[in-house]
Scaffold this motif. Structure first.
Motif, PDB file in Angstrom:
ATOM      1  N   ALA A  99       0.818  -1.216   0.000  1.00 55.52           N
ATOM      2  CA  ALA A  99       0.000   0.000   0.000  1.00 55.52           C
ATOM      3  C   ALA A  99       0.848   1.261   0.000  1.00 55.52           C
ATOM      4  CB  ALA A  99      -0.931   0.000   1.218  1.00 55.52           C
ATOM      5  N   LEU A 100       1.889   1.295   0.814  1.00 50.53           N
ATOM      6  CA  LEU A 100       2.675   2.520   0.964  1.00 50.53           C
ATOM      7  C   LEU A 100       3.659   2.723  -0.185  1.00 50.53           C
ATOM      8  CD1 LEU A 100       3.349   2.403   4.810  1.00 50.53           C
ATOM      9  CD2 LEU A 100       1.446   3.433   3.566  1.00 50.53           C
ATOM     10  N   ASN A 101       3.875   1.673  -0.976  1.00 50.92           N
ATOM     11  CA  ASN A 101       4.747   1.809  -2.144  1.00 50.92           C
ATOM     12  C   ASN A 101       3.977   1.698  -3.456  1.00 50.92           C
ATOM     13  OD1 ASN A 101       7.714   1.834  -1.080  1.00 50.92           O
ATOM     14  ND2 ASN A 101       6.691   0.235   0.111  1.00 50.92           N
ATOM     15  N   ALA A 102       2.642   1.618  -3.341  1.00 46.19           N
ATOM     16  CA  ALA A 102       1.754   1.635  -4.516  1.00 46.19           C
ATOM     17  C   ALA A 102       2.106   0.557  -5.546  1.00 46.19           C
ATOM     18  CB  ALA A 102       1.767   3.016  -5.175  1.00 46.19           C
ATOM     19  N   ARG A 103       2.394  -0.652  -5.088  1.00 44.27           N
ATOM     20  CA  ARG A 103       2.688  -1.747  -6.006  1.00 44.27           C
ATOM     21  C   ARG A 103       1.378  -2.421  -6.429  1.00 44.27           C
ATOM     22  NH1 ARG A 103       8.032  -0.951  -7.385  1.00 44.27           N
ATOM     23  NH2 ARG A 103       9.301  -0.613  -5.526  1.00 44.27           N
ATOM     24  N   ALA A 104       0.598  -1.733  -7.238  1.00 45.37           N
ATOM     25  CA  ALA A 104      -0.744  -2.201  -7.577  1.00 45.37           C
ATOM     26  C   ALA A 104      -0.724  -3.545  -8.308  1.00 45.37           C
ATOM     27  CB  ALA A 104      -1.466  -1.161  -8.427  1.00 45.37           C
ATOM     28  N   HIS A 105       0.249  -3.755  -9.209  1.00 43.29           N
ATOM     29  CA  HIS A 105       0.278  -5.002  -9.967  1.00 43.29           C
ATOM     30  C   HIS A 105       0.633  -6.188  -9.068  1.00 43.29           C
ATOM     31  CE1 HIS A 105       4.385  -3.453  -9.986  1.00 43.29           C
ATOM     32  NE2 HIS A 105       4.836  -4.666 -10.276  1.00 43.29           N
ATOM     33  N   TRP A 106       1.388  -5.926  -7.991  1.00 39.66           N
ATOM     34  CA  TRP A 106       1.676  -6.985  -7.033  1.00 39.66           C
ATOM     35  C   TRP A 106       0.405  -7.405  -6.309  1.00 39.66           C
ATOM     36  CZ3 TRP A 106       6.772  -5.210  -4.163  1.00 39.66           C
ATOM     37  CH2 TRP A 106       7.825  -5.175  -5.084  1.00 39.66           C
ATOM     38  N   VAL A 107      -0.369  -6.412  -5.905  1.00 41.63           N
ATOM     39  CA  VAL A 107      -1.612  -6.697  -5.170  1.00 41.63           C
ATOM     40  C   VAL A 107      -2.557  -7.516  -6.043  1.00 41.63           C
ATOM     41  CG1 VAL A 107      -3.605  -5.704  -4.007  1.00 41.63           C
ATOM     42  CG2 VAL A 107      -1.372  -4.605  -3.800  1.00 41.63           C
ATOM     43  N   SER A 108      -2.666  -7.155  -7.322  1.00 41.46           N
ATOM     44  CA  SER A 108      -3.544  -7.878  -8.237  1.00 41.46           C
ATOM     45  C   SER A 108      -3.134  -9.345  -8.341  1.00 41.46           C
ATOM     46  CB  SER A 108      -3.497  -7.215  -9.617  1.00 41.46           C
ATOM     47  OG  SER A 108      -4.290  -7.923 -10.537  1.00 41.46           O
ATOM     48  N   ALA A 109      -1.834  -9.596  -8.476  1.00 41.50           N
ATOM     49  CA  ALA A 109      -1.354 -10.976  -8.545  1.00 41.50           C
ATOM     50  C   ALA A 109      -1.615 -11.709  -7.230  1.00 41.50           C
ATOM     51  CB  ALA A 109       0.136 -10.994  -8.879  1.00 41.50           C
ATOM     52  N   LEU A 110      -1.466 -10.993  -6.118  1.00 41.34           N
ATOM     53  CA  LEU A 110      -1.663 -11.605  -4.816  1.00 41.34           C
ATOM     54  C   LEU A 110      -3.125 -11.990  -4.589  1.00 41.34           C
ATOM     55  CD1 LEU A 110      -0.250 -12.415  -2.227  1.00 41.34           C
ATOM     56  CD2 LEU A 110      -0.734 -10.147  -1.312  1.00 41.34           C
ATOM     57  N   VAL A 111      -4.052 -11.214  -5.135  1.00 41.63           N
ATOM     58  CA  VAL A 111      -5.473 -11.556  -5.030  1.00 41.63           C
ATOM     59  C   VAL A 111      -5.725 -12.912  -5.695  1.00 41.63           C
ATOM     60  CG1 VAL A 111      -7.798 -10.952  -5.799  1.00 41.63           C
ATOM     61  CG2 VAL A 111      -6.323  -9.192  -4.830  1.00 41.63           C
ATOM     62  N   SER A 112      -5.137 -13.115  -6.876  1.00 39.50           N
ATOM     63  CA  SER A 112      -5.303 -14.396  -7.573  1.00 39.50           C
ATOM     64  C   SER A 112      -4.691 -15.543  -6.755  1.00 39.50           C
ATOM     65  CB  SER A 112      -4.638 -14.336  -8.954  1.00 39.50           C
ATOM     66  OG  SER A 112      -5.228 -13.339  -9.752  1.00 39.50           O
ATOM     67  N   TYR A 113      -3.508 -15.297  -6.186  1.00 35.00           N
ATOM     68  CA  TYR A 113      -2.873 -16.319  -5.348  1.00 35.00           C
ATOM     69  C   TYR A 113      -3.750 -16.637  -4.133  1.00 35.00           C
ATOM     70  CZ  TYR A 113       0.382 -18.608  -2.187  1.00 35.00           C
ATOM     71  OH  TYR A 113       0.960 -19.498  -1.327  1.00 35.00           O
ATOM     72  N   ALA A 114      -4.335 -15.603  -3.534  1.00 37.01           N
ATOM     73  CA  ALA A 114      -5.187 -15.803  -2.364  1.00 37.01           C
ATOM     74  C   ALA A 114      -6.402 -16.660  -2.693  1.00 37.01           C
ATOM     75  CB  ALA A 114      -5.638 -14.449  -1.810  1.00 37.01           C
ATOM     76  N   ILE A 115      -6.971 -16.471  -3.884  1.00 33.10           N
ATOM     77  CA  ILE A 115      -8.107 -17.293  -4.303  1.00 33.10           C
ATOM     78  C   ILE A 115      -7.709 -18.765  -4.325  1.00 33.10           C
ATOM     79  CG2 ILE A 115      -9.610 -17.870  -6.258  1.00 33.10           C
ATOM     80  CD1 ILE A 115      -9.516 -14.854  -6.994  1.00 33.10           C
ATOM     81  N   GLY A 116      -6.564 -19.054  -4.938  1.00 29.91           N
ATOM     82  CA  GLY A 116      -6.099 -20.435  -4.991  1.00 29.91           C
ATOM     83  C   GLY A 116      -5.816 -21.010  -3.618  1.00 29.91           C
ATOM     84  N   ALA A 117      -5.187 -20.210  -2.749  1.00 29.03           N
ATOM     85  CA  ALA A 117      -4.870 -20.685  -1.398  1.00 29.03           C
ATOM     86  C   ALA A 117      -6.134 -20.969  -0.597  1.00 29.03           C
ATOM     87  CB  ALA A 117      -4.009 -19.648  -0.674  1.00 29.03           C
ATOM     88  N   LEU A 118      -7.123 -20.089  -0.714  1.00 31.24           N
ATOM     89  CA  LEU A 118      -8.381 -20.283   0.016  1.00 31.24           C
ATOM     90  C   LEU A 118      -9.120 -21.523  -0.474  1.00 31.24           C
ATOM     91  CD1 LEU A 118      -9.653 -16.590   0.174  1.00 31.24           C
ATOM     92  CD2 LEU A 118      -9.019 -18.000   2.130  1.00 31.24           C
ATOM     93  N   LEU A 119      -9.263 -21.653  -1.786  1.00 23.38           N
ATOM     94  CA  LEU A 119      -9.981 -22.815  -2.329  1.00 23.38           C
ATOM     95  C   LEU A 119      -9.211 -24.103  -2.070  1.00 23.38           C
ATOM     96  CD1 LEU A 119     -11.277 -21.350  -5.731  1.00 23.38           C
ATOM     97  CD2 LEU A 119     -12.547 -21.686  -3.599  1.00 23.38           C
ATOM     98  N   GLY A 120      -7.892 -24.045  -2.187  1.00 21.98           N
ATOM     99  CA  GLY A 120      -7.086 -25.228  -1.908  1.00 21.98           C
ATOM    100  C   GLY A 120      -7.224 -25.680  -0.460  1.00 21.98           C
ATOM    101  N   ALA A 121      -7.138 -24.735   0.459  1.00 20.37           N
ATOM    102  CA  ALA A 121      -7.268 -25.077   1.876  1.00 20.37           C
ATOM    103  C   ALA A 121      -8.652 -25.627   2.192  1.00 20.37           C
ATOM    104  CB  ALA A 121      -6.980 -23.842   2.736  1.00 20.37           C
ATOM    105  N   ALA A 122      -9.681 -25.002   1.602  1.00 22.93           N
ATOM    106  CA  ALA A 122     -11.060 -25.429   1.886  1.00 22.93           C
ATOM    107  C   ALA A 122     -11.335 -26.835   1.373  1.00 22.93           C
ATOM    108  CB  ALA A 122     -12.049 -24.434   1.268  1.00 22.93           C
ATOM    109  N   PHE A 123     -10.975 -27.101   0.091  1.00 17.45           N
ATOM    110  CA  PHE A 123     -11.353 -28.369  -0.540  1.00 17.45           C
ATOM    111  C   PHE A 123     -10.349 -29.496  -0.344  1.00 17.45           C
ATOM    112  CE2 PHE A 123     -13.975 -25.369  -3.012  1.00 17.45           C
ATOM    113  CZ  PHE A 123     -15.209 -25.996  -2.872  1.00 17.45           C
TER     114      PHE A 123
END
Length: 258
Positions: free
Chosen positions: A26-50
């Motif tokens: 947030a403080l370094n405005a790495r917007a493209h990193w955050v976007s990639a991390l959202v996709s990674y988070a989706i996989g981690a959440l679904l992987g952990a759940a299922f």
């Protein structure tokens, strides 16, 4: 290590790590990193759940139907709570919550900093309860669950930082407030540990609700934001990061089980 120590370490490291990583983005405005991390988070959440949480809940429960029913009820409950939260903050057609955004992490921009921190503190407390229930079930389930929670907390914390800064907080104040809020994860984990010690029968229900929360956050909150970026390059990056998220959960589970 004892189960309680695992819970304490996972809660402390998870809370602090997600806040510090979010501050970096947030403080370094790495917007493209955050976007990639959202996709990674989706996989981690679904992987952990299922791959981890639901199979373990079904093993502990005497009824697979009860587990799947609890997941269904949980998803409906999370949908209802989110709608009530939107209704509480929005009573007209042009509310900010209804406007399209580039990323889910800024979709709460119109709320005050104080309201955001109250909601985030409660959310962190619930994360602590989920972590405790997972560790009481199995150490490796606890580690995988904590990993998934950390992964999805970072994009959310980035959003919190943005809102606090827009609400007039300095960078140092925003960091302090978020770190203080993250302590609720430890409080929730420790309280749940002692409460669940004498109520092991409800652990499968908590695990099912934990899976429901992971599935709901991934499918209802995170995935819609990815659809706003339709370029082939973005789509490939999203798929790769989601697969990476699922794979990391799978590999962590294998390594810990050995």
């Amino acid at each position: 290590m004892s189960v309680l120590l695992w819970i304490v370490v996972a809660s402390l490291i998870g809370g602090a790590l997600s806040v510090l990583c979010a501050a970096l983005f947030a403080l370094n405005a790495r917007a493209h990193w955050v976007s990639a991390l959202v996709s990674y988070a989706i996989g981690a959440l679904l992987g952990a759940a299922f791959l981890e949480v639901l199979p373990e809940a079904m093993t502990l429960s005497s009824s697979a139907e009860a587990v799947s029913g609890t997941v269904l009820v949980g998803i409906l409950a999370f949908f209802t709570m989110e709608k009530l939260l939107l209704w509480r903050h929005c009573h007209h057609d042009h509310c900010e919550a209804h406007e399209p955004h580039e990323s889910h992490v800024i979709d709460t921009h119109g709320r005050s900093g104080t309201m955001i921190m109250v909601g985030d503190t409660f959310h962190n407390f619930v994360d602590g309860v989920i972590i405790a229930a997972a560790f009481l079930t199995d150490i490796h389930i606890g580690i995988v669950t904590a990993l998934a929670i950390i992964a999805h907390e970072i994009p959310q914390e980035v959003g919190d930082f943005m809102i606090l800064l827009h609400s007039g907080y300095s960078k140092a104040q925003a960091l302090r407030v978020n770190l203080l809020s993250s302590v609720a994860t430890l409080v929730g984990g420790v309280l749940a540990y002692f409460a669940l010690q004498s109520a092991q029968s409800i652990v499968p229900t908590l695990m099912s609700l934990a899976a429901a929360s992971m599935i709901y956050v991934a499918v209802a909150d995170l995935i819609p934001g990815l659809h706003k970026r339709v370029a082939l390059r973005d789509t490939v990056q999203q798929v790769v990061m989601i697969v990476l998220g699922v794979s990391s959960v799978f590999l962590v589970g294998l390594l810990i089980a050995e």
